[in-house]
Write a protein that holds these residues in place. Sequence first.
Motif, PDB file in Angstrom:
ATOM      1  N   GLY A  21      73.445   8.600 -39.221  1.00  0.00           N
ATOM      2  CA  GLY A  21      72.229   8.223 -39.923  1.00  0.00           C
ATOM      3  C   GLY A  21      71.267   9.358 -40.124  1.00  0.00           C
ATOM      4  N   ASN A  22      70.026   9.106 -39.750  1.00  0.00           N
ATOM      5  CA  ASN A  22      68.903  10.021 -39.988  1.00  0.00           C
ATOM      6  C   ASN A  22      69.250  11.468 -39.667  1.00  0.00           C
ATOM      7  N   GLY A  23      69.179  12.311 -40.676  1.00  0.00           N
ATOM      8  CA  GLY A  23      69.424  13.739 -40.483  1.00  0.00           C
ATOM      9  C   GLY A  23      70.854  14.082 -40.124  1.00  0.00           C
ATOM     10  N   GLY A  24      71.803  13.152 -40.331  1.00  0.00           N
ATOM     11  CA  GLY A  24      73.198  13.416 -40.009  1.00  0.00           C
ATOM     12  C   GLY A  24      73.548  13.228 -38.549  1.00  0.00           C
ATOM     13  N   TYR A  25      72.637  12.647 -37.770  1.00  0.00           N
ATOM     14  CA  TYR A  25      72.896  12.412 -36.342  1.00  0.00           C
ATOM     15  C   TYR A  25      73.653  11.106 -36.141  1.00  0.00           C
ATOM     16  N   ALA A  42      68.554  -4.093 -36.903  1.00  0.00           N
ATOM     17  CA  ALA A  42      69.196  -3.468 -35.751  1.00  0.00           C
ATOM     18  C   ALA A  42      68.400  -2.250 -35.306  1.00  0.00           C
ATOM     19  N   ILE A  43      68.381  -2.041 -34.010  1.00  0.00           N
ATOM     20  CA  ILE A  43      67.811  -0.824 -33.447  1.00  0.00           C
ATOM     21  C   ILE A  43      68.989   0.049 -33.031  1.00  0.00           C
ATOM     22  N   TYR A  44      68.994   1.268 -33.556  1.00  0.00           N
ATOM     23  CA  TYR A  44      70.029   2.243 -33.212  1.00  0.00           C
ATOM     24  C   TYR A  44      69.424   3.340 -32.356  1.00  0.00           C
ATOM     25  N   ARG A  45      70.199   3.795 -31.374  1.00  0.00           N
ATOM     26  CA  ARG A  45      69.754   4.865 -30.490  1.00  0.00           C
ATOM     27  C   ARG A  45      70.326   6.191 -30.972  1.00  0.00           C
ATOM     28  N   TYR A  46      69.419   7.093 -31.311  1.00  0.00           N
ATOM     29  CA  TYR A  46      69.743   8.462 -31.719  1.00  0.00           C
ATOM     30  C   TYR A  46      69.510   9.397 -30.535  1.00  0.00           C
ATOM     31  N   PRO A  47      69.998  10.642 -30.612  1.00  0.00           N
ATOM     32  CA  PRO A  47      69.752  11.578 -29.524  1.00  0.00           C
ATOM     33  C   PRO A  47      68.255  11.754 -29.190  1.00  0.00           C
ATOM     34  N   GLY A  48      67.386  11.626 -30.192  1.00  0.00           N
ATOM     35  CA  GLY A  48      65.950  11.831 -29.943  1.00  0.00           C
ATOM     36  C   GLY A  48      65.138  10.565 -29.787  1.00  0.00           C
ATOM     37  N   GLY A  49      65.771   9.381 -29.854  1.00  0.00           N
ATOM     38  CA  GLY A  49      65.040   8.128 -29.720  1.00  0.00           C
ATOM     39  C   GLY A  49      65.666   7.025 -30.552  1.00  0.00           C
TER      40      GLY A  49
END
Length: 67
Positions: A21-25, A42-49
């Motif tokens: 998703g966001n920024g290719g993460y 849905a809430i997705y967990r990215y490396p930064g939050g």
Amino acid sequence: MSKTDLIKKMTKDGYPYKIKGNGGYNATLYDMQPLGGGDYMAIYRYPGGECCHSLDEISSCFEIIEK
């Protein structure tokens, strides 16, 4: 409802388990954000939050990594 049951319900509703998703993460399905009228995002967990995404946004903007 346990977190595992919640994730199963959301994937059954069509949300992918992992996306790019966001920024290719890469992000993993994490939780649910209730909306009015019984709808949710849905809430997705990215490396930064975490970040909320709708099914429409996911299907039109992101790469699905794992169903």
